[in-house]
Design a protein around this motif. Structure first.
Motif, PDB file in Angstrom:
ATOM      1  N   ALA A  58       0.873  -1.166   0.018  1.00 24.29           N
ATOM      2  CA  ALA A  58       0.087   0.059   0.022  1.00 24.29           C
ATOM      3  C   ALA A  58       0.868   1.190   0.150  1.00 24.29           C
ATOM      4  N   THR A  59       2.000   1.098   0.639  1.00 19.49           N
ATOM      5  CA  THR A  59       3.025   2.228   0.646  1.00 19.49           C
ATOM      6  C   THR A  59       3.370   2.575  -0.760  1.00 19.49           C
ATOM      7  N   VAL A  60       3.933   1.469  -1.539  1.00 22.76           N
ATOM      8  CA  VAL A  60       4.376   1.539  -2.899  1.00 22.76           C
ATOM      9  C   VAL A  60       3.238   2.246  -3.585  1.00 22.76           C
ATOM     10  N   LYS A  61       2.073   1.860  -3.570  1.00 26.05           N
ATOM     11  CA  LYS A  61       1.088   2.298  -4.364  1.00 26.05           C
ATOM     12  C   LYS A  61       0.762   3.995  -4.177  1.00 26.05           C
ATOM     13  N   GLY A  62       1.015   4.159  -3.070  1.00 25.68           N
ATOM     14  CA  GLY A  62       1.045   5.779  -2.445  1.00 25.68           C
ATOM     15  C   GLY A  62       2.226   6.188  -3.085  1.00 25.68           C
ATOM     16  N   HIS A  63       3.460   5.880  -2.964  1.00 26.74           N
ATOM     17  CA  HIS A  63       4.521   6.528  -3.776  1.00 26.74           C
ATOM     18  C   HIS A  63       4.281   6.553  -5.410  1.00 26.74           C
ATOM     19  N   VAL A  64       3.716   5.460  -5.834  1.00 17.98           N
ATOM     20  CA  VAL A  64       3.392   5.840  -7.239  1.00 17.98           C
ATOM     21  C   VAL A  64       2.684   6.677  -7.709  1.00 17.98           C
ATOM     22  N   GLY A  65       1.364   6.797  -6.915  1.00 16.74           N
ATOM     23  CA  GLY A  65       0.687   7.973  -7.164  1.00 16.74           C
ATOM     24  C   GLY A  65       1.227   9.457  -7.062  1.00 16.74           C
ATOM     25  N   HIS A  66       1.717   9.578  -5.806  1.00 15.52           N
ATOM     26  CA  HIS A  66       2.515  10.806  -5.871  1.00 15.52           C
ATOM     27  C   HIS A  66       3.732  11.133  -6.962  1.00 15.52           C
ATOM     28  N   LEU A  67       4.251  10.250  -7.287  1.00 13.48           N
ATOM     29  CA  LEU A  67       5.360  10.350  -8.305  1.00 13.48           C
ATOM     30  C   LEU A  67       4.757  10.726  -9.568  1.00 13.48           C
ATOM     31  N   LEU A  68       3.632   9.969  -9.844  1.00 11.70           N
ATOM     32  CA  LEU A  68       2.924  10.380 -11.177  1.00 11.70           C
ATOM     33  C   LEU A  68       2.465  11.651 -11.143  1.00 11.70           C
ATOM     34  N   ALA A  69       1.751  12.162 -10.038  1.00  7.39           N
ATOM     35  CA  ALA A  69       1.430  13.650  -9.914  1.00  7.39           C
ATOM     36  C   ALA A  69       2.470  14.680  -9.993  1.00  7.39           C
ATOM     37  N   LYS A  70       3.356  14.161  -9.359  1.00  6.73           N
ATOM     38  CA  LYS A  70       4.604  15.164  -9.370  1.00  6.73           C
ATOM     39  C   LYS A  70       5.130  15.509 -10.679  1.00  6.73           C
ATOM     40  N   LEU A  71       5.329  14.356 -11.354  1.00  9.23           N
ATOM     41  CA  LEU A  71       5.869  14.428 -12.862  1.00  9.23           C
ATOM     42  C   LEU A  71       4.846  14.814 -14.027  1.00  9.23           C
ATOM     43  N   ASN A  72       3.672  14.847 -13.524  1.00  4.74           N
ATOM     44  CA  ASN A  72       2.479  15.037 -14.416  1.00  4.74           C
ATOM     45  C   ASN A  72       2.332  14.258 -15.446  1.00  4.74           C
ATOM     46  N   LEU A  73       2.525  12.991 -14.964  1.00  2.00           N
ATOM     47  CA  LEU A  73       2.173  11.635 -15.913  1.00  2.00           C
ATOM     48  C   LEU A  73       1.127  10.932 -15.761  1.00  2.00           C
ATOM     49  N   SER A  74       0.460  10.208 -16.454  1.00  2.00           N
ATOM     50  CA  SER A  74      -0.892   9.549 -16.392  1.00  2.00           C
ATOM     51  C   SER A  74      -0.690   8.007 -15.947  1.00  2.00           C
TER      52      SER A  74
END
Length: 222
Positions: free
Chosen positions: A184-200
Motif C-alpha cells: 500500500a505504501t508503494v501504491k502511495g509513492h507511485v501515485g505521488h510520483l505520477l502527480a509530481k511528474l504530471n504523468l498519467s
C-alpha cells in the motif's frame, strides 16, 4: 495460490492453432490461471469476451476477418473489465501506438518465454502493464511528453527509488518486497510520483525514468 483465491480467467485469441495450444498447455500447468475461451478470429474473440468476461485477453494483432485493433475496441465495449495483453510479432509504430491508444495494457512480442507471458497476465489482472524490452526502447525514442521531463529532483529519494524499480518492470508487490515496505505504501509513492511528474500511467513513468538516466539498458552495463 491460496485455496480461497479464484484463478485468473484468460481468453487466448490467435489465428495460429499451435500458438493457442502452446499457451493453453502452459497456462494449464499454472494453478492461478484458467483459460476459459479460445478464438481464431477477431469476431470470435469479441464474442468470447462478451460471453465469458475473462479477466485478461491475450490477443494477437493480426487475425482474419477482424484485425486485433478493431477487436480490442469491441472487447472494451462488450467486456469493459477485461484487460488486454497484446502478444504479437509486430512492433512497428503503425502497430504499437494504435494498440496502446486502443487500450492495450501490455504489449509483448512472441519471443517472450511462457513464464514471462504468464507473469504479464498476472500483472494485467492487477492492472499493471508489461512491455517487451524492445517496446520500452521504442517508447523511449518516440513517445514525446507534451509537458517535457520535469527534473528528477522534484521527487523524494524514496519516490526516485520506486520510479527506478517500476521502470525495471517490477510490480508493486515486488517493489514492496525489495524495499521492505508495505505494498500500500508503494501504491502511495507511485501515485505521488505520477502527480509530481504530471504523468498519467506507469508506462509514461518508465519512459521518464529511462530519459532521466535512472535506468540503464543491459547492453550499456557490460
Amino acid at each position: 495460490m491460496s485455496g480461497d483465491a479464484r484463478p485468473i480467467t484468460v481468453l487466448i485469441a490467435d489465428d495460429h492453432e499451435v500458438v493457442r495450444r502452446g499457451v493453453r498447455a502452459f497456462f494449464a500447468s499454472q494453478p492461478d490461471l484458467e483459460v476459459v475461451a479460445e478464438a481464431a478470429t477477431g469476431q470470435e474473440a469479441v464474442r468470447a469476451a462478451r460471453e465469458r468476461t475473462p479477466a485478461v485477453a491475450v490477443l494477437d494483432l493480426r487475425m482474419p476477418g477482424m484485425e486485433g485493433l478493431e477487436a480490442m475496441h469491441r472487447i472494451a465495449e462488450g467486456s469493459p473489465t477485461t484487460r488486454i495483453v497484446v502478444l504479437t510479432s509486430y512492433w512497428a509504430d503503425e502497430e504499437l501506438f494504435p494498440a496502446l491508444r486502443a487500450g492495450a495494457l501490455s504489449y509483448l512480442l512472441k519471443d517472450v518465454s511462457a513464464h514471462e507471458l504468464a507473469d504479464a497476465v498476472r500483472r494485467a489482472a492487477r492492472g499493471e502493464p508489461t512491455m517487451s524490452p524492445r517496446i520500452v526502447q521504442r517508447l523511449m525514442r518516440d513517445v514525446v511528453s507534451t509537458h517535457g521531463d520535469p527534473a528528477p529532483e522534484s521527487l523524494t529519494p524514496r519516490e526516485t527509488e520506486v520510479l527506478r524499480l517500476l521502470a525495471e518492470g517490477l510490480a508493486n508487490h515486488d517493489i514492496a518486497e525489495q524495499l521492505g515496505i508495505a505494498e500500500a505504501t508503494v501504491k502511495g509513492h507511485v501515485g505521488h510520483l505520477l502527480a509530481k511528474l504530471n504523468l498519467s500511467d506507469r508506462t509514461q513513468a518508465a519512459v521518464h525514468a529511462w530519459r532521466a538516466g535512472l535506468v540503464t539498458r543491459e547492453d550499456d552495463r557490460s
